[in-house]
Design a protein around this motif. Sequence first.
Motif, short mmCIF file in Angstrom:
data_model
loop_
_atom_site.label_atom_id
_atom_site.label_comp_id
_atom_site.label_asym_id
_atom_site.label_seq_id
_atom_site.Cartn_x
_atom_site.Cartn_y
_atom_site.Cartn_z
N ILE A 35 0.86 -1.40 -0.02
CA ILE A 35 -0.09 -0.11 0.18
C ILE A 35 0.74 1.29 0.03
O ILE A 35 0.68 2.22 -0.71
N LYS A 36 1.88 1.24 0.79
CA LYS A 36 2.87 2.59 0.95
C LYS A 36 3.51 2.56 -0.37
O LYS A 36 3.65 3.34 -1.05
N GLU A 37 3.94 1.31 -1.03
CA GLU A 37 4.56 1.34 -2.57
C GLU A 37 3.62 1.87 -3.59
O GLU A 37 4.22 2.33 -4.70
N SER A 38 2.28 1.71 -3.11
CA SER A 38 1.43 2.33 -4.18
C SER A 38 1.43 3.99 -4.08
O SER A 38 0.42 4.58 -4.78
N GLY A 39 2.05 4.42 -3.35
CA GLY A 39 2.01 6.06 -3.16
C GLY A 39 1.03 6.51 -1.74
O GLY A 39 0.98 7.69 -1.71
N THR A 40 0.47 5.62 -1.01
CA THR A 40 -0.24 6.06 0.12
C THR A 40 0.84 6.24 1.17
O THR A 40 1.84 5.60 1.42
N SER A 41 0.35 7.29 1.89
CA SER A 41 1.23 7.35 3.30
C SER A 41 0.29 6.66 4.52
O SER A 41 -0.69 6.72 4.43
N VAL A 42 1.43 5.94 5.03
CA VAL A 42 0.73 5.19 6.15
C VAL A 42 1.57 5.29 7.51
O VAL A 42 2.65 5.56 7.66
N VAL A 43 0.51 5.64 8.44
CA VAL A 43 1.08 6.18 9.89
C VAL A 43 0.50 4.87 10.61
O VAL A 43 -0.68 4.62 10.54
#
Length: 299
Positions: A176-184
Amino acid sequence: MSLLLSNVTKKFGEHVAVNKLNLEIPDSELFGFLGGNGAGKTTTFRMILGLLDQTAGEITWNGESINYHKSHLIGYLPEERGLYPKLKVKEQLIYLGKLRGMTKQSALTELKKWLDRFQIPNYIDKKVEELSKGNQQKIQFISAVIHRPKLLILDEPFSGLDPINVEMLKEAVIDIKESGTSVVFSSHQMSHVEELCENICILRDGTAVVEGNIKEIKRSFGKKNVRIVSDESIDFLQDVNGVLSFKRRNDGCELQISDEQVSQEILSKLAGNGFIRKFELEEPSLNDIFIEKVGENYE
Ligand code: ATP
């Protein structure tokens, strides 16, 4: 483009739950948010999502405040899991997907894709209450990501999962992160954070006590660890100057030392002490840093 918190404070009456917090989380970042119980993590997440108003400071995402109209771009896995036990997985996730602007068909397609990935495709027609806790958590995770959010907030996503499911979820989070989403995400388990994140923030009583790049944080911590494997008794090392802590292990010991030089002193003391199978100088772990900065062991 980033999530920006500037001087964010939250008070509950006189109690300061979050104190002048500054954070910048760029796009496509996996950011670890740490702290002991009651440190202010969930409160910060709720403020980011607009579920709680901050007492002071500003929160923006890509330069704008976050409100209800952005809910189709945001995903949230809350600490208190909130699925409806009597509803079937399919009914529930289609409903949640539609709330975030998806069509029934696209929600169903995404749901099936995720259930396959999590190896539970036959749960689609089961009621949530029929699922084990861990599988309910996977469904809850799917509900946070089904609409492909651009900002994803995960409150303790790995708690209560077995090691296989933890790995499955970690891989999903990385994709998900690599698809461009910021994950906290928040976690009490330092090993997860160490593995997934480049940047972190550690809160103590609402105040950020450590923040930045993990590698730099470790380097600037000063102290190092030494791991020794030996058949001999090496307890005498605890009395060497500069040895801050000594933990006996079944095959040797782990030491925390004040600086790198001390390792050479230890090495020369060991030289006349029989066979040493392993001698390793290591960076401090995030757990060491957490214990020192927060004062408790959460591993
Ligand atoms: P944990 O790891 O235990 O989930 P946390 O870091 O998420 O902790 P928060 O839930 O943000 O911590 O709580 C921070 C502080 O704010 C705590 O002292 C808590 O008691 C207090 N607090 C949180 N919500 C409220 C509320 N609605 N009213 C009053 N105090 C609150």
